[in-house]
Design a protein around this motif. Structure first.
Motif, PDB file in Angstrom:
ATOM      1  N   TYR A  52      -0.731  -0.807   4.116  1.00 11.08           N
ATOM      2  CA  TYR A  52       0.328   0.050   3.950  1.00 11.08           C
ATOM      3  C   TYR A  52       1.682  -0.680   4.152  1.00 11.08           C
ATOM      4  O   TYR A  52       2.033  -1.442   4.749  1.00 11.08           O
ATOM      5  N   ARG A  53       2.563  -0.267   3.135  1.00  9.09           N
ATOM      6  CA  ARG A  53       3.968  -0.901   3.220  1.00  9.09           C
ATOM      7  C   ARG A  53       4.864   0.269   3.632  1.00  9.09           C
ATOM      8  O   ARG A  53       4.719   1.186   3.191  1.00  9.09           O
ATOM      9  N   GLU A  55       8.656   0.982   5.183  1.00 11.40           N
ATOM     10  CA  GLU A  55       9.867   0.879   5.127  1.00 11.40           C
ATOM     11  C   GLU A  55      10.807   1.776   6.148  1.00 11.40           C
ATOM     12  O   GLU A  55      10.815   3.057   5.707  1.00 11.40           O
ATOM     13  N   VAL A  59       6.080   5.446   4.826  1.00  9.91           N
ATOM     14  CA  VAL A  59       5.050   4.715   3.898  1.00  9.91           C
ATOM     15  C   VAL A  59       5.714   4.761   2.670  1.00  9.91           C
ATOM     16  O   VAL A  59       5.857   5.858   1.782  1.00  9.91           O
ATOM     17  N   THR A  60       6.151   3.524   1.789  1.00 11.76           N
ATOM     18  CA  THR A  60       6.485   3.554   0.488  1.00 11.76           C
ATOM     19  C   THR A  60       5.252   3.184  -0.357  1.00 11.76           C
ATOM     20  O   THR A  60       5.918   3.236  -1.710  1.00 11.76           O
ATOM     21  N   GLU A  61       4.326   2.438  -0.029  1.00 12.87           N
ATOM     22  CA  GLU A  61       3.287   1.981  -0.828  1.00 12.87           C
ATOM     23  C   GLU A  61       1.996   1.783  -0.133  1.00 12.87           C
ATOM     24  O   GLU A  61       1.910   1.372   1.049  1.00 12.87           O
ATOM     25  N   ILE A  62       0.827   2.311  -0.843  1.00 12.78           N
ATOM     26  CA  ILE A  62      -0.418   2.137  -0.428  1.00 12.78           C
ATOM     27  C   ILE A  62      -1.124   1.266  -1.302  1.00 12.78           C
ATOM     28  O   ILE A  62      -1.157   1.518  -2.533  1.00 12.78           O
ATOM     29  N   ILE A  63      -1.562   0.133  -0.758  1.00 10.48           N
ATOM     30  CA  ILE A  63      -2.246  -0.937  -1.358  1.00 10.48           C
ATOM     31  C   ILE A  63      -3.764  -0.990  -1.209  1.00 10.48           C
ATOM     32  O   ILE A  63      -4.040  -1.418  -0.017  1.00 10.48           O
TER      33      ILE A  63
END
Length: 64
Positions: A52-53, A55, A59-63
């Motif tokens: 998880y990103r 910021e 959560v701004t991104e799930i990779i």
């Protein structure tokens, strides 16, 4: 205590409520695609790593 890396690769303490919420959300099977064998339609037994990103506490991104 949960530790993670920030964007400068410095250790940073994570919000334990956010960690709990992400774990609960991610572990629900309704959020996963079920992969099946083609011959008898049996589900695969598999796992996936997720990053998880986060910021500013969101959560701004799930990779996967």
């Amino acid at each position: 205590m949960n530790l993670d890396l920030d964007l400068d690769l410095e250790e940073q303490k994570l919000n334990s409520n956010l960690v709990k919420d992400l774990f609960e959300f991610t572990s629900q099977s309704k959020h996963w695609n079920i992969l099946r064998y083609t011959k008898d339609n049996t589900p695969y037994n598999y796992y996936n790593y997720i990053s998880y990103r986060i910021e500013n506490g969101k959560v701004t991104e799930i990779i996967p």
